[in-house]
Write a protein that holds these residues in place. Structure first.
Motif, PDB file in Angstrom:
ATOM      1  N   ALA A  24       0.832  -1.204   0.000  1.00  0.00           N
ATOM      2  CA  ALA A  24       0.000   0.000   0.000  1.00  0.00           C
ATOM      3  C   ALA A  24       0.865   1.253   0.000  1.00  0.00           C
ATOM      4  CB  ALA A  24      -0.931  -0.015   1.211  1.00  0.00           C
ATOM      5  N   ARG A  25       1.912   1.263   0.838  1.00  0.00           N
ATOM      6  CA  ARG A  25       2.783   2.443   0.915  1.00  0.00           C
ATOM      7  C   ARG A  25       3.530   2.646  -0.408  1.00  0.00           C
ATOM      8  NH1 ARG A  25       5.870   5.486   4.828  1.00  0.00           N
ATOM      9  NH2 ARG A  25       4.180   4.990   6.274  1.00  0.00           N
ATOM     10  N   ALA A  26       3.923   1.549  -1.036  1.00  0.00           N
ATOM     11  CA  ALA A  26       4.690   1.644  -2.289  1.00  0.00           C
ATOM     12  C   ALA A  26       3.810   1.896  -3.507  1.00  0.00           C
ATOM     13  CB  ALA A  26       5.494   0.362  -2.502  1.00  0.00           C
ATOM     14  N   GLY A  27       2.507   1.700  -3.362  1.00  0.00           N
ATOM     15  CA  GLY A  27       1.615   1.894  -4.496  1.00  0.00           C
ATOM     16  C   GLY A  27       1.689   0.771  -5.507  1.00  0.00           C
ATOM     17  N   VAL A  28       1.921  -0.451  -5.018  1.00  0.00           N
ATOM     18  CA  VAL A  28       1.974  -1.615  -5.909  1.00  0.00           C
ATOM     19  C   VAL A  28       1.031  -2.686  -5.372  1.00  0.00           C
ATOM     20  CG1 VAL A  28       4.377  -1.132  -6.492  1.00  0.00           C
ATOM     21  CG2 VAL A  28       3.858  -2.765  -4.663  1.00  0.00           C
ATOM     22  N   GLY A  29       0.760  -3.680  -6.179  1.00  0.00           N
ATOM     23  CA  GLY A  29      -0.069  -4.782  -5.734  1.00  0.00           C
ATOM     24  C   GLY A  29       0.730  -5.745  -4.859  1.00  0.00           C
ATOM     25  N   LYS A  30       0.044  -6.402  -3.951  1.00  0.00           N
ATOM     26  CA  LYS A  30       0.702  -7.371  -3.069  1.00  0.00           C
ATOM     27  C   LYS A  30       1.391  -8.466  -3.870  1.00  0.00           C
ATOM     28  CE  LYS A  30      -1.912 -10.176  -0.729  1.00  0.00           C
ATOM     29  NZ  LYS A  30      -2.848 -10.737   0.291  1.00  0.00           N
TER      30      LYS A  30
END
Length: 209
Positions: free
Chosen positions: A46-52
């Motif tokens: 979430a913090r990185a703005g990517v999918g898990k």
């Protein structure tokens, strides 16, 4: 050269590097802000703005993410300081001064919140995850210990320490107490303490005459 009116295809490698950098920054920030126990892969994503799934495609666990992020942080810090991650301890001909300089730098890093939180997290996780602990040791700790050992070996060859000196044991006498004080927070970790360690150890290693 692109044909008129065509659109350049996105650079996948550049996009992947941006994502990787964002993941590293997110992992380090969350561990510093919330501690390792409250840092999750979901939170990093979430913090990185990517999918898990982007994270799991590259790493098996949050610990593996943090380890790579920390190794990257170390490499960038070494480069900014004017040396590579494989930089040797300079030999000025003054063993005590050389060791004090590098031990003081280690104290500064251990006391720096940017490095302290991830280092403590990796040290703790390495105890319960032997594979991670082995990788942390092989990738970071062992190369650093070898730098110390080679400097002590050079001093032994120059006659500055006893010819029977075990270089690896001498290194452990230097860094072991430093890490013990840092891990257990028994007393403050200071430059004065680092200097005292060097002075005490070198008295024990002095050539017998």
């Amino acid at each position: 050269m692109s044909a008129p009116g065509s659109r350049a295809l996105p650079d996948a490698s550049r996009r992947s590097e941006r994502s990787r950098r964002a993941i590293f920054d997110a992992a380090l920030a969350l561990v510093s802000e919330n501690g390792y126990a409250k840092t999750t892969v979901e939170g990093i994503a979430a913090r990185a703005g990517v999918g898990k799934q982007t994270i799991y495609r590259w790493w098996p666990s949050r610990a593996a993410v943090l380890l790579d992020a920390f190794l990257d942080l170390q490499a960038r810090a070494a480069e900014a300081a004017g040396g590579g991650s494989g930089s040797e301890i300079p030999d000025t001909g003054d063993l005590a001064a050389d060791l004090k300089r590098v031990l003081r730098a280690t104290v500064d890093e251990m006391n720096d919140p940017v490095f302290e939180a991830p280092t403590r997290a990796l040290a703790a996780e390495g105890i319960v995850d032997p594979d991670l602990g082995a990788r942390f040791t092989a990738a970071l700790l062992e190369p650093q210990l070898q730098h110390y050992a080679r400097r002590v070996e050079a001093a032994r060859e120059a006659g500055d320490v006893d010819p029977g000196t075990d270089a690896r044991l001498a290194v452990e006498l230097l860094v072991g107490p430093l890490h013990h004080r840092w891990i257990h927070r028994t007393l403050p970790l200071t430059h004065a303490y680092a200097d005292a360690l060097v002075d005490h150890v070198l008295r024990g290693l002095a050539p017998r005459g």
